[in-house]
Write a protein that holds these residues in place. Structure first.
Motif, PDB file in Angstrom:
ATOM      1  N   ASP A 129       0.854  -1.183   0.000  1.00  0.00           N
ATOM      2  CA  ASP A 129       0.000   0.000   0.000  1.00  0.00           C
ATOM      3  C   ASP A 129       0.889   1.232   0.000  1.00  0.00           C
ATOM      4  OD1 ASP A 129      -2.409   1.348  -0.050  1.00  0.00           O
ATOM      5  OD2 ASP A 129      -2.565   1.443   2.129  1.00  0.00           O
ATOM      6  N   GLY A 130       0.747   2.040  -1.039  1.00  0.00           N
ATOM      7  CA  GLY A 130       1.550   3.247  -1.168  1.00  0.00           C
ATOM      8  C   GLY A 130       2.695   3.048  -2.147  1.00  0.00           C
ATOM      9  N   PRO A 131       3.555   4.058  -2.267  1.00  0.00           N
ATOM     10  CA  PRO A 131       4.656   3.979  -3.236  1.00  0.00           C
ATOM     11  C   PRO A 131       5.727   2.984  -2.804  1.00  0.00           C
ATOM     12  CG  PRO A 131       4.741   6.055  -2.026  1.00  0.00           C
ATOM     13  CD  PRO A 131       3.499   5.351  -1.591  1.00  0.00           C
ATOM     14  N   VAL A 132       6.146   2.154  -3.760  1.00  0.00           N
ATOM     15  CA  VAL A 132       7.195   1.161  -3.534  1.00  0.00           C
ATOM     16  C   VAL A 132       8.197   1.287  -4.678  1.00  0.00           C
ATOM     17  CG1 VAL A 132       7.707  -1.314  -3.425  1.00  0.00           C
ATOM     18  CG2 VAL A 132       5.615  -0.432  -2.376  1.00  0.00           C
ATOM     19  N   ILE A 133       9.481   1.363  -4.349  1.00  0.00           N
ATOM     20  CA  ILE A 133      10.507   1.385  -5.387  1.00  0.00           C
ATOM     21  C   ILE A 133      10.842  -0.056  -5.723  1.00  0.00           C
ATOM     22  CG2 ILE A 133      12.865   2.036  -5.999  1.00  0.00           C
ATOM     23  CD1 ILE A 133      12.537   4.430  -4.092  1.00  0.00           C
ATOM     24  N   ALA A 134      10.629  -0.406  -6.992  1.00  0.00           N
ATOM     25  CA  ALA A 134      10.845  -1.775  -7.446  1.00  0.00           C
ATOM     26  C   ALA A 134      11.784  -1.778  -8.641  1.00  0.00           C
ATOM     27  CB  ALA A 134       9.515  -2.415  -7.829  1.00  0.00           C
ATOM     28  N   ARG A 135      12.648  -2.760  -8.669  1.00  0.00           N
ATOM     29  CA  ARG A 135      13.575  -2.930  -9.784  1.00  0.00           C
ATOM     30  C   ARG A 135      12.957  -3.939 -10.742  1.00  0.00           C
ATOM     31  NH1 ARG A 135      19.437  -5.731  -9.689  1.00  0.00           N
ATOM     32  NH2 ARG A 135      20.114  -4.996 -11.743  1.00  0.00           N
ATOM     33  N   ILE A 136      12.869  -3.577 -12.023  1.00  0.00           N
ATOM     34  CA  ILE A 136      12.330  -4.474 -13.029  1.00  0.00           C
ATOM     35  C   ILE A 136      13.454  -5.434 -13.407  1.00  0.00           C
ATOM     36  CG2 ILE A 136      11.432  -4.673 -15.373  1.00  0.00           C
ATOM     37  CD1 ILE A 136      10.656  -1.773 -13.053  1.00  0.00           C
ATOM     38  N   MET A 137      13.193  -6.733 -13.296  1.00  0.00           N
ATOM     39  CA  MET A 137      14.229  -7.753 -13.452  1.00  0.00           C
ATOM     40  C   MET A 137      14.114  -8.538 -14.757  1.00  0.00           C
ATOM     41  SD  MET A 137      15.948  -7.324 -10.687  1.00  0.00           S
ATOM     42  CE  MET A 137      16.995  -8.758 -10.661  1.00  0.00           C
ATOM     43  N   ASP A 138      13.236  -8.132 -15.655  1.00  0.00           N
ATOM     44  CA  ASP A 138      13.010  -8.867 -16.896  1.00  0.00           C
ATOM     45  C   ASP A 138      14.134  -8.665 -17.897  1.00  0.00           C
ATOM     46  OD1 ASP A 138      10.541 -10.046 -16.254  1.00  0.00           O
ATOM     47  OD2 ASP A 138       9.486  -8.194 -16.724  1.00  0.00           O
TER      48      ASP A 138
END
Length: 178
Positions: A129-138
């Motif tokens: 819930d809320g902003p999450v910094i995620a690294r795209i691993m594709d």
């Protein structure tokens, strides 16, 4: 009385629809292969041609572009990848701030938000819930050596293809690390 009820339902549909209209607010994009300011400029121009991008701020010292997105626009990560490749370069890393709204991640690591499907590599059975910094691993969002290493670790056809069956349909699945 029915008119008021219909008005309230339509109002909630409008508010609810715009809540998820922009799931990604910004991203930091590392581009490989940049050797000069003209290379950077070509990439910046290519990225700015995407209708959902508000601003592109290059950091030439790190070969990074900070992308901000237009409010209310759905962001297409695959189009960002394509524009970088069209400019003659490759993505070394892409981290995005994704605005989750009480989004459940199941015990397999899958979550759905605004029509997008995410497979979390390192998060399961939780609610975001809320902003999450995620690294795209594709593939094509990280270096080829990093992708090969992660593919050997995960041993997943979905990871290799970037697609899988979701509710009986072949669907684009983005693999994320948070």
């Amino acid at each position: 009385m029915k008119t008021i009820r219909y008005f309230i339902i339509i109002l909630f549909m409008f508010i609810g629809g715009s809540t998820f209209a922009q799931q990604i607010s910004k991203a930091e994009l590392q581009v490989n292969g940049l050797t000069c300011s003209m290379c950077s400029r070509a990439t910046e121009t290519s990225l700015k041609s995407l209708g959902f991008i508000e601003d592109v701020t290059p950091d030439l010292n790190r070969n990074v572009f900070v992308l901000t997105f237009k409010s209310g626009q759905k962001v297409d990560l695959d189009q960002i990848r394509d524009k970088v490749q069209d400019a003659g370069f490759s993505i070394g890393d892409l981290s995005a701030t994704i605005n989750f709204k009480n989004t459940a991640v199941d015990d397999a690591g899958l979550a759905q938000l605004d029509g997008s499907v995410f497979q979390f590599i390192n998060a399961k059975s939780k609610t975001l819930d809320g902003p999450v910094i995620a690294r795209i691993m594709d593939k094509d969002f990280i270096t080829s050596s990093a992708f090969k290493k992660k593919a050997a670790e995960l041993k997943s056809d979905t990871y290799l293809k970037g697609k899988g069956l979701v509710e009986g349909k072949e669907t684009r699945i983005f693999h994320l690390s948070i």
